[in-house]
Design a protein around this motif. Structure first.
Motif, PDB file in Angstrom:
ATOM      1  N   GLY A 281     -49.733  28.039  15.653  1.00 57.12           N
ATOM      2  CA  GLY A 281     -50.313  26.827  16.203  1.00 57.12           C
ATOM      3  C   GLY A 281     -49.339  25.663  16.188  1.00 57.12           C
ATOM      4  O   GLY A 281     -49.234  24.905  17.161  1.00 57.12           O
ATOM      5  N   HIS A 282     -48.586  25.510  15.087  1.00 57.49           N
ATOM      6  CA  HIS A 282     -47.612  24.419  15.020  1.00 57.49           C
ATOM      7  C   HIS A 282     -46.487  24.626  16.023  1.00 57.49           C
ATOM      8  O   HIS A 282     -45.961  23.664  16.602  1.00 57.49           O
ATOM      9  CB  HIS A 282     -47.057  24.312  13.606  1.00 57.49           C
ATOM     10  CG  HIS A 282     -48.079  23.838  12.611  1.00 57.49           C
ATOM     11  ND1 HIS A 282     -47.934  23.952  11.247  1.00 57.49           N
ATOM     12  CD2 HIS A 282     -49.300  23.250  12.801  1.00 57.49           C
ATOM     13  CE1 HIS A 282     -48.982  23.449  10.637  1.00 57.49           C
ATOM     14  NE2 HIS A 282     -49.840  23.021  11.561  1.00 57.49           N
ATOM     15  N   THR A 283     -46.096  25.883  16.245  1.00 59.10           N
ATOM     16  CA  THR A 283     -45.061  26.155  17.246  1.00 59.10           C
ATOM     17  C   THR A 283     -45.563  25.793  18.645  1.00 59.10           C
ATOM     18  O   THR A 283     -44.825  25.228  19.459  1.00 59.10           O
ATOM     19  CB  THR A 283     -44.651  27.632  17.203  1.00 59.10           C
ATOM     20  OG1 THR A 283     -44.216  27.960  15.885  1.00 59.10           O
ATOM     21  CG2 THR A 283     -43.530  27.916  18.191  1.00 59.10           C
ATOM     22  N   LEU A 284     -46.829  26.116  18.936  1.00 60.08           N
ATOM     23  CA  LEU A 284     -47.395  25.744  20.226  1.00 60.08           C
ATOM     24  C   LEU A 284     -47.418  24.227  20.403  1.00 60.08           C
ATOM     25  O   LEU A 284     -47.149  23.716  21.498  1.00 60.08           O
ATOM     26  CB  LEU A 284     -48.811  26.308  20.360  1.00 60.08           C
ATOM     27  CG  LEU A 284     -48.928  27.819  20.580  1.00 60.08           C
ATOM     28  CD1 LEU A 284     -50.386  28.252  20.506  1.00 60.08           C
ATOM     29  CD2 LEU A 284     -48.341  28.210  21.930  1.00 60.08           C
ATOM     30  N   GLU A 285     -47.749  23.502  19.344  1.00 62.36           N
ATOM     31  CA  GLU A 285     -47.747  22.040  19.430  1.00 62.36           C
ATOM     32  C   GLU A 285     -46.352  21.509  19.726  1.00 62.36           C
ATOM     33  O   GLU A 285     -46.181  20.520  20.448  1.00 62.36           O
ATOM     34  CB  GLU A 285     -48.283  21.436  18.130  1.00 62.36           C
ATOM     35  CG  GLU A 285     -49.774  21.695  17.917  1.00 62.36           C
ATOM     36  CD  GLU A 285     -50.285  21.087  16.622  1.00 62.36           C
ATOM     37  OE1 GLU A 285     -49.449  20.803  15.733  1.00 62.36           O
ATOM     38  OE2 GLU A 285     -51.510  20.896  16.496  1.00 62.36           O
ATOM     39  N   THR A 286     -45.320  22.179  19.178  1.00 59.80           N
ATOM     40  CA  THR A 286     -43.944  21.770  19.465  1.00 59.80           C
ATOM     41  C   THR A 286     -43.585  22.052  20.919  1.00 59.80           C
ATOM     42  O   THR A 286     -42.940  21.245  21.598  1.00 59.80           O
ATOM     43  CB  THR A 286     -42.973  22.503  18.531  1.00 59.80           C
ATOM     44  OG1 THR A 286     -43.327  22.233  17.170  1.00 59.80           O
ATOM     45  CG2 THR A 286     -41.542  22.059  18.780  1.00 59.80           C
ATOM     46  N   ILE A 287     -43.998  23.234  21.421  1.00 61.60           N
ATOM     47  CA  ILE A 287     -43.671  23.612  22.803  1.00 61.60           C
ATOM     48  C   ILE A 287     -44.283  22.627  23.789  1.00 61.60           C
ATOM     49  O   ILE A 287     -43.631  22.207  24.755  1.00 61.60           O
ATOM     50  CB  ILE A 287     -44.172  25.038  23.090  1.00 61.60           C
ATOM     51  CG1 ILE A 287     -43.397  26.056  22.251  1.00 61.60           C
ATOM     52  CG2 ILE A 287     -44.043  25.370  24.575  1.00 61.60           C
ATOM     53  CD1 ILE A 287     -43.934  27.473  22.374  1.00 61.60           C
ATOM     54  N   PHE A 288     -45.544  22.240  23.560  1.00 67.77           N
ATOM     55  CA  PHE A 288     -46.267  21.406  24.521  1.00 67.77           C
ATOM     56  C   PHE A 288     -46.266  19.929  24.147  1.00 67.77           C
ATOM     57  O   PHE A 288     -47.098  19.165  24.630  1.00 67.77           O
ATOM     58  CB  PHE A 288     -47.699  21.916  24.676  1.00 67.77           C
ATOM     59  CG  PHE A 288     -47.783  23.301  25.233  1.00 67.77           C
ATOM     60  CD1 PHE A 288     -47.396  23.551  26.537  1.00 67.77           C
ATOM     61  CD2 PHE A 288     -48.204  24.370  24.450  1.00 67.77           C
ATOM     62  CE1 PHE A 288     -47.464  24.818  27.063  1.00 67.77           C
ATOM     63  CE2 PHE A 288     -48.269  25.648  24.966  1.00 67.77           C
ATOM     64  CZ  PHE A 288     -47.890  25.878  26.280  1.00 67.77           C
ATOM     65  N   ASP A 289     -45.338  19.534  23.275  1.00 63.91           N
ATOM     66  CA  ASP A 289     -45.154  18.117  22.963  1.00 63.91           C
ATOM     67  C   ASP A 289     -44.705  17.396  24.234  1.00 63.91           C
ATOM     68  O   ASP A 289     -43.684  17.762  24.839  1.00 63.91           O
ATOM     69  CB  ASP A 289     -44.098  17.972  21.871  1.00 63.91           C
ATOM     70  CG  ASP A 289     -43.949  16.526  21.409  1.00 63.91           C
ATOM     71  OD1 ASP A 289     -44.491  15.623  22.079  1.00 63.91           O
ATOM     72  OD2 ASP A 289     -43.286  16.289  20.380  1.00 63.91           O
ATOM     73  N   PRO A 290     -45.439  16.368  24.700  1.00 61.02           N
ATOM     74  CA  PRO A 290     -45.068  15.708  25.965  1.00 61.02           C
ATOM     75  C   PRO A 290     -43.670  15.112  25.961  1.00 61.02           C
ATOM     76  O   PRO A 290     -43.091  14.900  27.028  1.00 61.02           O
ATOM     77  CB  PRO A 290     -46.144  14.615  26.115  1.00 61.02           C
ATOM     78  CG  PRO A 290     -47.289  15.075  25.267  1.00 61.02           C
ATOM     79  CD  PRO A 290     -46.676  15.818  24.124  1.00 61.02           C
ATOM     80  N   SER A 291     -43.126  14.833  24.786  1.00 55.15           N
ATOM     81  CA  SER A 291     -41.779  14.252  24.738  1.00 55.15           C
ATOM     82  C   SER A 291     -40.698  15.285  24.990  1.00 55.15           C
ATOM     83  O   SER A 291     -39.527  14.931  25.131  1.00 55.15           O
ATOM     84  CB  SER A 291     -41.559  13.592  23.374  1.00 55.15           C
ATOM     85  OG  SER A 291     -41.610  14.556  22.328  1.00 55.15           O
ATOM     86  N   ARG A 292     -41.048  16.570  25.021  1.00 50.08           N
ATOM     87  CA  ARG A 292     -40.079  17.633  25.253  1.00 50.08           C
ATOM     88  C   ARG A 292     -40.245  18.174  26.675  1.00 50.08           C
ATOM     89  O   ARG A 292     -41.305  18.017  27.280  1.00 50.08           O
ATOM     90  CB  ARG A 292     -40.294  18.767  24.233  1.00 50.08           C
ATOM     91  CG  ARG A 292     -40.120  18.319  22.783  1.00 50.08           C
ATOM     92  CD  ARG A 292     -40.632  19.393  21.831  1.00 50.08           C
ATOM     93  NE  ARG A 292     -39.911  20.629  21.986  1.00 50.08           N
ATOM     94  CZ  ARG A 292     -38.835  20.965  21.263  1.00 50.08           C
ATOM     95  NH1 ARG A 292     -38.376  20.124  20.350  1.00 50.08           N
ATOM     96  NH2 ARG A 292     -38.227  22.113  21.444  1.00 50.08           N
ATOM     97  N   PRO A 293     -39.191  18.824  27.228  1.00 48.76           N
ATOM     98  CA  PRO A 293     -39.338  19.473  28.548  1.00 48.76           C
ATOM     99  C   PRO A 293     -40.446  20.513  28.516  1.00 48.76           C
ATOM    100  O   PRO A 293     -40.508  21.337  27.596  1.00 48.76           O
ATOM    101  CB  PRO A 293     -37.957  20.106  28.785  1.00 48.76           C
ATOM    102  CG  PRO A 293     -37.015  19.335  27.908  1.00 48.76           C
ATOM    103  CD  PRO A 293     -37.813  18.936  26.699  1.00 48.76           C
ATOM    104  N   GLN A 294     -41.318  20.472  29.530  1.00 48.35           N
ATOM    105  CA  GLN A 294     -42.486  21.343  29.555  1.00 48.35           C
ATOM    106  C   GLN A 294     -42.201  22.623  30.346  1.00 48.35           C
ATOM    107  O   GLN A 294     -41.596  22.574  31.426  1.00 48.35           O
ATOM    108  CB  GLN A 294     -43.676  20.618  30.176  1.00 48.35           C
ATOM    109  CG  GLN A 294     -44.154  19.432  29.358  1.00 48.35           C
ATOM    110  CD  GLN A 294     -44.700  19.856  28.001  1.00 48.35           C
ATOM    111  OE1 GLN A 294     -45.708  20.543  27.904  1.00 48.35           O
ATOM    112  NE2 GLN A 294     -44.004  19.448  26.936  1.00 48.35           N
TER     113      GLN A 294
END
Length: 675
Positions: A281-294
């Motif tokens: 779950g924490h990895t998913l939150e990192t992947i879909f963090d709006p500040s990062r490329p989606q």
């Protein structure tokens, strides 16, 4: 010793000699092969082809199975997330629709506090009846806002349990104006989904809120923020819906042990995490963090923290939330080795049997083909009455012989029928062309904008989806200073719609009188059409008259698309919202009318649903928002013909080659009186 020395020359001579030997051998084999019988060629080719195919199968079966399984699994995973996102979107859309209806009611200056409160309770009751996860509906106003002589603050309708809905009010603006649900719509001017949060009053349950602004429209067309309508939704049901995805038996058989997660638009995990899924779950939150490329949705991804996991996800169109599905990569290869060896054994055993049978059967079955080949050649040259050898039996060659006999008869009949069919088709096409010509004759023909003494400019065009269509437009003078114009859309398409359109077109000119208002004219037309309407056809219609001296625009809308009025600055637009009754020919109805005053250089744009319901290959509609944005461009102002040309070009670009589904009709009237 260099390559140019004696050794290099000897090597070159040997290569040339070997190449010459190969060429001579190939020529000899080719000549030998061409002189052999069809039986020999058939056996040789089948055995050779089989050898090549068997080698190719042994070399590529593993690769092919792997690619097929990977593609199929990826497609299923993507479809699962797409379907889950679509199902959630339907829930969100229903909730958004309810809020928008309440906003429309709140923006109505005539609406009273009891009406709004009853509408809140009724909406909450209806949503509960549909088993939607709604807890409360709130309407809150700016501090100091008053209507009908009394201050309006906040009303809050919530689910009190069972079949009971409770309404409370709060007269203290400071208690709610600083909350996100009030502040964000006020600052952005748009409806927003609030990031999920935990509500301690409901047992620390996760909630989200959809909040939309309420505006008050001034006399000059300006819009002032006065409050919000919000809807609180619990997320238990949505979380359970997503969590149940991996439990489906058919999905487990394909993807193995999978996990599904629901994340907010800001990348926060809504799904309740367990000790086993916390890291994921924490990895998913990192992947879909709006500040990062989606990452891009619609394709399979490798999970960053665990390469043995595959990730498929999709975003909700309404709220931007994310449905993610994780499943082990090993599911792609579970039984591929067993399948490979199983297919190899089956193929080898079957091939050996086929090789033996081909040699025996080919010699016996191909002998009668010689005479049939000669007959086929003659028939191909047009000698349709050539006698066909009659072969006994029921095998393929005997069937081929009988087929040649049937073909002779069928070709003769076909040529005769072709002449008849061609003549009939030419007659139908001629009649359709005549019908199209008559329909174009019924409509006003405009090569350029129509104007009289420079006081107005009018242009209209119709593009039928078939040879003839059911859309219509017309304009004519009821008196020297009173212009009447109309646009309509008949139900259905083709010849029936065109005939009904002709009747409506005739009635407009026949029943319109200067002393009648638009509602009375529409009532007379409707009464005539409704008589003996056994086919139950109907027509949506917008009828208007424009007084060229005063600028008074009188109009009546019978179930038609709402027109757009563009003000003199060429940018400001607003919809003419009034609807005065159902489409014509449905029932006996007395139509009323409305009036407004058009200012100099203002322009009204009329259209049929062929514009807003045009769709692209992704089945998206062009819609009213795109139309409104297009008419707000300065390049389209003050030129009706350029406006229609721009709209049509935009619709065609949006369709992207998709065939026109419905008739398209547009009309623009630019009012420019002499001052």
């Amino acid at each position: 010793m260099t390559a140019d020395g004696p050794t290099g020359k000897r090597s070159e001579r040997r290569n040339r000699a070997a190449a010459g030997t190969v060429r001579r051998l190939a020529i000899r084999l080719n000549g030998l092969f061409r002189r052999r019988s069809l039986v020999f060629k058939q056996c040789f080719l089948v055995i050779g082809a089989f050898t090549l195919v068997l080698g190719a199968i042994l070399a590529t079966v593993y690769y092919g199975l792997h690619r097929h399984l990977e593609t199929t699994t990826s497609k299923i995973a993507v479809e699962v997330t797409d379907n889950a996102a679509m199902e959630l979107d339907l829930t969100f859309l229903e909730l958004e629709r309810t809020v928008k209806l309440l906003v429309q009611l709140a923006e109505n200056p005539a609406a009273t506090a009891p009406q709004l409160q009853q509408a809140m309770l009724a909406s909450l009751r209806d949503l509960k009846a549909e088993q939607l996860p709604v807890y409360a509906i709130c309407i809150a106003f700016q501090a100091g806002y008053r209507r009908h002589g009394e201050p309006w603050h906040l009303w809050y309708a919530f689910d009190a349990g069972g079949a009971q809905e409770t309404l409370i009010s709060d007269a203290n603006p400071a208690s709610y104006m600083a909350e996100h649900g009030f502040r964000l719509p006020r600052e952005t001017g748009q409806a927003v989904w609030i990031e999920p949060y935990y509500d301690a009053t409901l047992g620390n349950r996760m909630m989200t809120t959809y909040s939309a602004p309420i505006f008050q429209t001034g006399a000059d067309g300006s819009r002032r923020f006065i409050g919000i309508v919000s809807l609180d939704m619990t997320l238990d049901r949505l979380d359970a819906l997503v969590g149940d995805i991996p439990q489906k038996a058919e999905l487990q058989a394909i993807l193995g042990d999978s996990e599904a997660f629901l994340l907010s638009s800001q990348g926060h995990c809504i799904t309740q995490l367990t000790p086993e899924t916390t890291t994921v779950g924490h990895t998913l939150e990192t992947i879909f963090d709006p500040s990062r490329p989606q990452p891009a949705a619609g394709k399979l991804l490798r999970f960053p923290s665990d390469p043995d996991l595959n990730l498929s996800f999709d975003r909700l169109e309404t709220s931007g939330w994310i449905v993610a599905l994780l499943f082990p990569h090993q599911a792609l290869h579970q039984r591929i080795n067993e399948i490979q060896w199983y297919l190899f054994c089956i193929g080898l055993a079957g091939s050996l049997l086929v090789l033996t049978l081909v040699v025996v059967i080919t010699r016996r079955s191909l002998a009668p083909l010689g005479p049939l080949a000669q007959v086929a050649e003659r028939i191909g040259r047009g000698q349709l009455h050539t006698p066909v050898p009659v072969l006994a039996g029921h095998d393929e060659i005997a069937t081929l012989s009988r087929t040649f006999q049937h073909m002779q008869s069928a070709l003769t009949d076909y040529l005769r029928q072709l002449k008849t069919t061609t003549a009939a088709r030419e007659k139908i096409e001629s009649e359709l062309q005549i019908a199209r010509t008559i329909q174009k004759w019924l409509l006003p023909e405009l090569q350029s904008p129509y104007t009289v003494k420079g006081e107005f400019s009018l242009f209209a065009e119709l593009f039928a989806a078939k040879a003839v269509g059911g859309d219509l437009f017309d304009f004519f003078f009821l008196s020297e200073r009173k212009l009447c114009f109309t646009i309509g859309d008949v139900s259905g398409k083709g010849v029936p719609a065109a005939l009904f359109m002709a009747v409506v077109q005739t009635l407009h000119r026949g029943l319109a009188r200067p002393e009648l208002d638009c509602g009375q004219i529409m009532t007379r037309i409707n009464a005539t059409l409704a008589k003996n309407n056994e086919m139950m056809m109907f027509v949506t219609c917008f009828l208007a008259t424009l007084d060229l001296e005063s600028g008074v625009l009188e109009y009546c809308n019978a179930g038609h698309n709402r027109p757009l009025l563009r003000q003199a600055d060429g940018r400001t637009l607003h919809w003419i919202q009034e609807l005065h009754g159902p489409p014509l020919a449905i029932s006996d109805h007395l139509y009323s009318c409305s009036r407004l005053i058009m200012q100099p250089r203002e322009e009204i744009f009329l259209y049929t649903d062929g514009i807003t319901e045009a769709h692209n290959p992704r089945r998206e509609l062009f819609g009213e928002q795109r139309l409104q944005a297009l008419l707000g461009e300065p390049a389209t102002a003050f030129s009706p013909d350029r406006l229609l040309e721009t709209v049509l070009a935009a619709v065609n670009r949006f369709a992207g080659g998709t065939a026109q589904f419905d008739d398209i009709t547009m009309m623009a009237v630019w009012y420019r009186p002499r001052l």
